[in-house]
Design an enzyme around this catalytic site. Sequence first.
Site, PDB file in Angstrom:
ATOM      1  N   CYS A 141       0.848  -1.184   0.000  1.00 21.79           N
ATOM      2  CA  CYS A 141       0.000   0.000   0.000  1.00 21.79           C
ATOM      3  C   CYS A 141       0.885   1.235   0.000  1.00 21.79           C
ATOM      4  CB  CYS A 141      -0.892  -0.013   1.250  1.00 21.79           C
ATOM      5  SG  CYS A 141      -2.022   1.381   1.349  1.00 21.79           S
TER       6      CYS A 141
ATOM      7  N   HIS B  12      -9.062  -3.984  -1.859  1.00 27.06           N
ATOM      8  CA  HIS B  12      -8.058  -3.223  -1.107  1.00 27.06           C
ATOM      9  C   HIS B  12      -8.373  -1.725  -1.157  1.00 27.06           C
ATOM     10  CE1 HIS B  12      -3.748  -2.227   0.070  1.00 27.06           C
ATOM     11  NE2 HIS B  12      -4.203  -1.073  -0.388  1.00 27.06           N
ATOM     12  N   GLU B  13      -8.634  -1.218  -2.369  1.00 27.62           N
ATOM     13  CA  GLU B  13      -8.871   0.227  -2.504  1.00 27.62           C
ATOM     14  C   GLU B  13     -10.160   0.645  -1.794  1.00 27.62           C
ATOM     15  OE1 GLU B  13      -6.518   2.010  -3.296  1.00 27.62           O
ATOM     16  OE2 GLU B  13      -5.308   0.404  -4.147  1.00 27.62           O
TER      17      GLU B  13
ATOM     18  N   HIS C 267     -10.084   1.299   1.894  1.00 28.56           N
ATOM     19  CA  HIS C 267      -9.631   2.623   2.334  1.00 28.56           C
ATOM     20  C   HIS C 267     -10.816   3.558   2.603  1.00 28.56           C
ATOM     21  CE1 HIS C 267      -5.280   2.426   1.958  1.00 28.56           C
ATOM     22  NE2 HIS C 267      -5.357   1.870   0.755  1.00 28.56           N
TER      23      HIS C 267
HETATM   24 NI    NI Z   1      -3.723   0.959  -0.148  1.00 28.03          NI
END
Ligand code: NI
Length: 173
Positions: free
Chosen positions: A102, A144-145, A148
């Site tokens: 990341c 994953h994105e 966030h």
């Molecule tokens: Ni990330």
Amino acid sequence: MPIRTVLRMGEPKLLQVSSAVDPSKIISPEIQELIQDMTDTMKSLNGAGIAAPQIGVMFRIVIFGFEKSIRYPDALPVPSTVLINPIITPLSLETESGWEGCLSVPGIRGKVDRVKAIRYQGFDQDGNVIDRSVEGFHARVVQHECDHLDGYLFPMRVTDFSQYGFEDVLFKN
Ligand code: NI
């Protein structure tokens, strides 16, 4: 277009829940400039993806995609995508483990279990609907994105810390 500073783990904003974008505002200069800055920032760091809160803007916008990733050399291409107000639906309960990193956790990699196949929906940078069913690394990047946007960083998803550490140490061979 300015490359922005990427917030690093420890910054409280990375743990917050981001706000949806009013779809009628997607084409506004404010949002278009944000998308451009995210794109420039991601490319400058060879990222596979970036989420708006990583540059300190608490909107539900993620960008991802590459033809060939320097950071993930074994990954198949993922189409360059701007995804706004994403909704993820798992297509099965099957998960798979894979390495993640990341831009907010520089130098660190860890193995994370993610749902193998997902459907994702949202809007693109022109306000058009996106509706895709994907699997593998593409599905991993999206999960994953989008994490966030809800204040989750990949280390918070790691379950096996024998598969976690500094990139240059883990992959020194
Ligand atoms: Ni990330």
